[in-house]
Every structure is written in structure tokens, then in C-alpha cells.
Design a protein around this motif. Structure first.
Motif, PDB file in Angstrom:
ATOM      1  N   GLN A   1       0.841  -1.198   0.000  1.00  0.00           N
ATOM      2  CA  GLN A   1       0.000   0.000   0.000  1.00  0.00           C
ATOM      3  C   GLN A   1       0.878   1.250   0.000  1.00  0.00           C
ATOM      4  OE1 GLN A   1      -3.483   0.085   2.653  1.00  0.00           O
ATOM      5  NE2 GLN A   1      -2.842  -1.928   3.389  1.00  0.00           N
ATOM      6  N   PRO A   2       0.520   2.226  -0.828  1.00  0.00           N
ATOM      7  CA  PRO A   2       1.272   3.490  -0.798  1.00  0.00           C
ATOM      8  C   PRO A   2       1.031   4.217   0.514  1.00  0.00           C
ATOM      9  CG  PRO A   2      -0.645   3.694  -2.219  1.00  0.00           C
ATOM     10  CD  PRO A   2      -0.583   2.261  -1.806  1.00  0.00           C
ATOM     11  N   THR A   3       2.110   4.628   1.144  1.00  0.00           N
ATOM     12  CA  THR A   3       2.045   5.294   2.438  1.00  0.00           C
ATOM     13  C   THR A   3       2.846   6.588   2.361  1.00  0.00           C
ATOM     14  OG1 THR A   3       1.900   3.130   3.515  1.00  0.00           O
ATOM     15  CG2 THR A   3       2.475   5.021   4.904  1.00  0.00           C
ATOM     16  N   LYS A   4       2.176   7.709   2.616  1.00  0.00           N
ATOM     17  CA  LYS A   4       2.823   9.018   2.489  1.00  0.00           C
ATOM     18  C   LYS A   4       3.681   9.323   3.719  1.00  0.00           C
ATOM     19  CE  LYS A   4       0.280  12.383   0.909  1.00  0.00           C
ATOM     20  NZ  LYS A   4      -0.697  13.506   0.871  1.00  0.00           N
TER      21      LYS A   4
ATOM     22  N   GLU B   1      15.229  -0.194   7.852  1.00  0.00           N
ATOM     23  CA  GLU B   1      16.291  -0.384   8.840  1.00  0.00           C
ATOM     24  C   GLU B   1      16.784  -1.823   8.886  1.00  0.00           C
ATOM     25  OE1 GLU B   1      19.060   0.604  11.736  1.00  0.00           O
ATOM     26  OE2 GLU B   1      17.908   1.868  10.374  1.00  0.00           O
ATOM     27  N   LEU B   2      15.914  -2.770   8.585  1.00  0.00           N
ATOM     28  CA  LEU B   2      16.303  -4.179   8.637  1.00  0.00           C
ATOM     29  C   LEU B   2      17.162  -4.579   7.456  1.00  0.00           C
ATOM     30  CD1 LEU B   2      16.065  -6.965   9.986  1.00  0.00           C
ATOM     31  CD2 LEU B   2      13.979  -7.336   8.638  1.00  0.00           C
ATOM     32  N   THR B   3      16.763  -4.189   6.245  1.00  0.00           N
ATOM     33  CA  THR B   3      17.445  -4.648   5.031  1.00  0.00           C
ATOM     34  C   THR B   3      18.438  -3.640   4.462  1.00  0.00           C
ATOM     35  OG1 THR B   3      15.753  -3.745   3.540  1.00  0.00           O
ATOM     36  CG2 THR B   3      15.368  -5.955   4.440  1.00  0.00           C
ATOM     37  N   GLY B   4      18.340  -2.376   4.866  1.00  0.00           N
ATOM     38  CA  GLY B   4      19.178  -1.336   4.287  1.00  0.00           C
ATOM     39  C   GLY B   4      18.672  -0.802   2.964  1.00  0.00           C
ATOM     40  N   GLU B   5      17.559  -1.309   2.481  1.00  0.00           N
ATOM     41  CA  GLU B   5      17.003  -0.855   1.199  1.00  0.00           C
ATOM     42  C   GLU B   5      16.570   0.612   1.293  1.00  0.00           C
ATOM     43  OE1 GLU B   5      13.135  -1.677  -1.715  1.00  0.00           O
ATOM     44  OE2 GLU B   5      13.378  -2.777   0.175  1.00  0.00           O
ATOM     45  N   ILE B   6      16.969   1.410   0.299  1.00  0.00           N
ATOM     46  CA  ILE B   6      16.533   2.804   0.239  1.00  0.00           C
ATOM     47  C   ILE B   6      15.112   2.855  -0.303  1.00  0.00           C
ATOM     48  CG2 ILE B   6      16.929   5.059  -0.804  1.00  0.00           C
ATOM     49  CD1 ILE B   6      19.894   4.481  -0.775  1.00  0.00           C
ATOM     50  N   LEU B   7      14.205   3.344   0.489  1.00  0.00           N
ATOM     51  CA  LEU B   7      12.792   3.412   0.111  1.00  0.00           C
ATOM     52  C   LEU B   7      12.449   4.728  -0.566  1.00  0.00           C
ATOM     53  CD1 LEU B   7      11.285   1.885   3.386  1.00  0.00           C
ATOM     54  CD2 LEU B   7      11.887   0.697   1.265  1.00  0.00           C
TER      55      LEU B   7
ATOM     56  N   VAL C   1       5.717   5.657  -0.056  1.00  0.00           N
ATOM     57  CA  VAL C   1       6.454   4.407   0.126  1.00  0.00           C
ATOM     58  C   VAL C   1       5.483   3.235   0.058  1.00  0.00           C
ATOM     59  CG1 VAL C   1       7.963   3.118   1.665  1.00  0.00           C
ATOM     60  CG2 VAL C   1       8.133   5.605   1.574  1.00  0.00           C
ATOM     61  N   ASN C   2       5.772   2.271  -0.803  1.00  0.00           N
ATOM     62  CA  ASN C   2       4.918   1.079  -0.918  1.00  0.00           C
ATOM     63  C   ASN C   2       5.412   0.002   0.040  1.00  0.00           C
ATOM     64  OD1 ASN C   2       3.186   2.033  -3.001  1.00  0.00           O
ATOM     65  ND2 ASN C   2       4.812   1.680  -4.488  1.00  0.00           N
ATOM     66  N   ILE C   3       4.601  -0.320   1.034  1.00  0.00           N
ATOM     67  CA  ILE C   3       4.973  -1.343   2.012  1.00  0.00           C
ATOM     68  C   ILE C   3       3.809  -2.309   2.227  1.00  0.00           C
ATOM     69  CG2 ILE C   3       6.751  -0.045   3.244  1.00  0.00           C
ATOM     70  CD1 ILE C   3       4.650   0.853   5.241  1.00  0.00           C
ATOM     71  N   GLN C   4       4.149  -3.572   2.500  1.00  0.00           N
ATOM     72  CA  GLN C   4       3.146  -4.609   2.702  1.00  0.00           C
ATOM     73  C   GLN C   4       2.805  -4.818   4.166  1.00  0.00           C
ATOM     74  OE1 GLN C   4       4.794  -8.094   0.844  1.00  0.00           O
ATOM     75  NE2 GLN C   4       4.145  -7.480  -1.203  1.00  0.00           N
ATOM     76  N   GLU C   5       3.726  -4.433   5.039  1.00  0.00           N
ATOM     77  CA  GLU C   5       3.558  -4.674   6.466  1.00  0.00           C
ATOM     78  C   GLU C   5       4.238  -3.558   7.244  1.00  0.00           C
ATOM     79  OE1 GLU C   5       5.448  -8.392   7.228  1.00  0.00           O
ATOM     80  OE2 GLU C   5       7.424  -7.707   6.578  1.00  0.00           O
TER      81      GLU C   5
ATOM     82  N   LEU D   1       6.622   2.698   9.970  1.00  0.00           N
ATOM     83  CA  LEU D   1       5.615   3.032   8.967  1.00  0.00           C
ATOM     84  C   LEU D   1       4.585   1.912   8.919  1.00  0.00           C
ATOM     85  CD1 LEU D   1       7.637   4.426   5.899  1.00  0.00           C
ATOM     86  CD2 LEU D   1       6.432   5.703   7.670  1.00  0.00           C
ATOM     87  N   ILE D   2       3.319   2.296   8.943  1.00  0.00           N
ATOM     88  CA  ILE D   2       2.215   1.342   8.888  1.00  0.00           C
ATOM     89  C   ILE D   2       1.555   1.470   7.520  1.00  0.00           C
ATOM     90  CG2 ILE D   2       0.128   0.518  10.042  1.00  0.00           C
ATOM     91  CD1 ILE D   2       2.617   0.618  11.837  1.00  0.00           C
ATOM     92  N   PRO D   3       1.354   0.363   6.796  1.00  0.00           N
ATOM     93  CA  PRO D   3       0.774   0.447   5.454  1.00  0.00           C
ATOM     94  C   PRO D   3      -0.519   1.259   5.425  1.00  0.00           C
ATOM     95  CG  PRO D   3       1.517  -1.788   5.873  1.00  0.00           C
ATOM     96  CD  PRO D   3       1.638  -1.044   7.170  1.00  0.00           C
ATOM     97  N   GLY D   4      -0.554   2.258   4.550  1.00  0.00           N
ATOM     98  CA  GLY D   4      -1.758   3.061   4.365  1.00  0.00           C
ATOM     99  C   GLY D   4      -1.997   4.123   5.412  1.00  0.00           C
ATOM    100  N   LYS D   5      -1.133   4.209   6.428  1.00  0.00           N
ATOM    101  CA  LYS D   5      -1.307   5.202   7.496  1.00  0.00           C
ATOM    102  C   LYS D   5      -0.308   6.346   7.255  1.00  0.00           C
ATOM    103  CE  LYS D   5      -4.281   2.429   9.313  1.00  0.00           C
ATOM    104  NZ  LYS D   5      -5.738   2.710   9.157  1.00  0.00           N
ATOM    105  N   ASP D   6      -0.782   7.403   6.628  1.00  0.00           N
ATOM    106  CA  ASP D   6       0.082   8.500   6.218  1.00  0.00           C
ATOM    107  C   ASP D   6       0.668   9.264   7.403  1.00  0.00           C
ATOM    108  OD1 ASP D   6      -0.462   7.901   3.577  1.00  0.00           O
ATOM    109  OD2 ASP D   6      -2.075   9.371   3.416  1.00  0.00           O
TER     110      ASP D   6
END
Length: 256
Positions: free
Chosen positions: A22-25, A52-58, A96-100, A127-132
Motif C-alpha cells: 500500500q502506498p504510504t505518504k 532499517e532491517l534490510t538497508g534498502e533505500i525506500l 512508500v509502498n509497504i506490505q507490512e 511506517l504502517i501500510p496506508g497510514k500516512d
């Protein structure tokens, strides 16, 4: 038919288990300590959002927009939940698109175009999915000044015998990190800021020179009396005795 229903059930179960991104602002702002927001006028703050866990730039990018309303930010009493910003105030906005729920780090470098003055600040949040996290968003406070030595120029070579008065002018430009002007008696009052040059000759402490505000906004000057050839280093600092903001610049020059 039965196999189709089974396949559909398994597919729906997998989607439910894996979650749908879900896109999260997320809004990030950088605010200069004792001043305003760092935006387009000073080159912006550079923002990096990482898993923070994977180091991936979101997400990454610059804050853009205005520095904000001086009266609102600095002269108006604030109550809980009062906003200091509006739609024009500098920010970096990401989707940011996040699933969890995802634990992220936010790093800000500001002001990014002033390398000698840029400060790095960071924080972490879920960040919580869909919670801007929008409107005011996440605000990072950045301490410091932008301090640039204007005179003498870096590695300037001067001949002592041609210096009739044996004096060197030390001239600097000092501003808040948001670019706001420092003036005598102004909102950012030069009278509460100590500006001093620490001078070394051939690597050894030579003398200190106090610098004072001139008639031009942000410009401080002082005079260094010279009496010997050598390799000189000037390190100038600004220190706000009330807010404790600091800034430093350093150059070298030669008297021969």
C-alpha cells in the motif's frame, strides 16, 4: 470446476498471507535550530529513507519550498498540536509502498549545498501500510550556522615588505542554516553571537582576533596585525551564547 475453486482459494490465501503493498505518504522536514525551515532558497536538505532491517533505500530527495512564517515559528506561543508549517513550507514528500509495518531510518543532511556547514541528523520510526505521516510530518532539528571566510582568500600569498600597514583584514559571512540574516538587534541578533578568529603561525598558536558585525547583514570583520613571515592558518568560529548554535570555517594563507 472443483480444481478451479481450489486454485482460487489458494491464490486468495497467498495474497492474504503475503499482503498487498500500500502506498504510504511520509513527509520529512528539516528545521534550523532557533530559526526556520531549510528549503529551496538555501539549496534544501537531502533526505534518505531506509528500511532499517534490510538497508534498502525506500525514498530519497531534497526538501523544497519556503522557509516558513517568521512570526508563527519564532514569535507566537505554541500549544500542543499547533502547526508551524503550511502547504508552502519546505518539505520532502515520499510515497512508500509497504506490505507490512516497516521500521525505517530517516537521515537528513542540511543544508546539502554547504558542505562545510552541512549537519547530519537522523531518527527512526515505524511506517504502517496506508497510514500516512503527513501535514507537519517528521521534523528534524538541525543545529549550527553557515560560516564562510571571505578574506583573506584561501592560500593567498602576501609580501610582508609590500604591506604598508602590516595588517590583514579577516572578513566572514555568517547566516542561520536556513539562510536567515544575522543583524545587529534583529530577529537573529549579532550581539549574542561571539565571532572570533583563532590564528596559527607555522602550526603554533599566534593570536585571537575578535570580529564584529558590519553595516551589511551577515558580514563580520576584524583586523589581524602582522609582524612576521610564515605559514598562517585562520579558523573562525561563531558561538551563540544563548542558543548554543556553532559554526566554523578554516583557511590557510602565506606571508613571505
Amino acid at each position: 470446476m472443483k480444481s478451479s475453486r481450489i486454485f482460487l482459494f489458494i491464490s486468495l490465501s497467498l495474497l492474504s498471507f503475503c499482503g498487498i503493498a500500500q502506498p504510504t505518504k511520509l513527509v520529512i522536514r528539516a528545521k534550523a535550530k532557533d530559526a526556520k525551515f531549510i528549503g529551496t532558497g538555501i539549496g534544501g536538505a537531502y533526505v534518505i529513507v531506509k528500511n532499517e532491517l534490510t538497508g534498502e533505500i525506500l525514498a530519497k530527495g531534497l526538501t523544497t519550498g519556503a522557509s516558513g512564517n517568521t512570526d508563527l515559528i519564532l514569535k507566537t506561543p505554541h500549544k500542543r498540536n499547533d502547526r508551524l508549517t503550511d502547504d508552502k513550507t519546505a518539505k520532502f514528500e515520499a510515497s512508500v509502498n509497504i506490505q507490512e509495518p516497516t521500521f525505517v531510518s530517516v537521515e537528513v543532511i542540511a543544508p546539502v549545498n554547504r558542505k562545510s556547514s552541512a549537519i547530519k541528523a537522523s531518527t527512526q520510526l515505524w511506517l504502517i501500510p496506508g497510514k500516512d505521516i503527513d501535514e507537519e510530518g517528521i521534523v528534524l532539528d538541525i543545529p549550527g550556522f553557515i560560516l564562510d571566510i571571505l578574506e583573506p582568500q584561501t592560500h593567498r600569498i602576501m609580501l610582508l615588505e609590500k604591506m604598508a600597514d602590516k595588517k590583514v583584514k579577516i572578513k566572514i559571512n555568517l547566516t542561520m542554516l536556513c539562510g536567515c540574516a544575522i543583524t545587529k538587534g534583529g530577529v537573529w541578533d549579532s550581539e549574542q553571537i561571539e565571532v572570533k578568529a583563532i590564528v596559527k603561525k607555522d602550526g603554533v598558536k599566534y593570536k585571537d582576533v575578535a570580529l564584529g558585525i558590519t553595516s551589511v547583514d551577515n558580514i563580520f570583520e576584524g583586523i589581524l596585525d602582522m609582524n612576521a613571515i610564515g605559514m598562517y592558518e585562520i579558523q573562525v568560529y561563531g558561538y551563540d551564547k544563548i542558543t548554543k548554535n556553532t559554526g566554523v570555517d578554516k583557511i590557510n594563507f602565506v606571508i613571505q
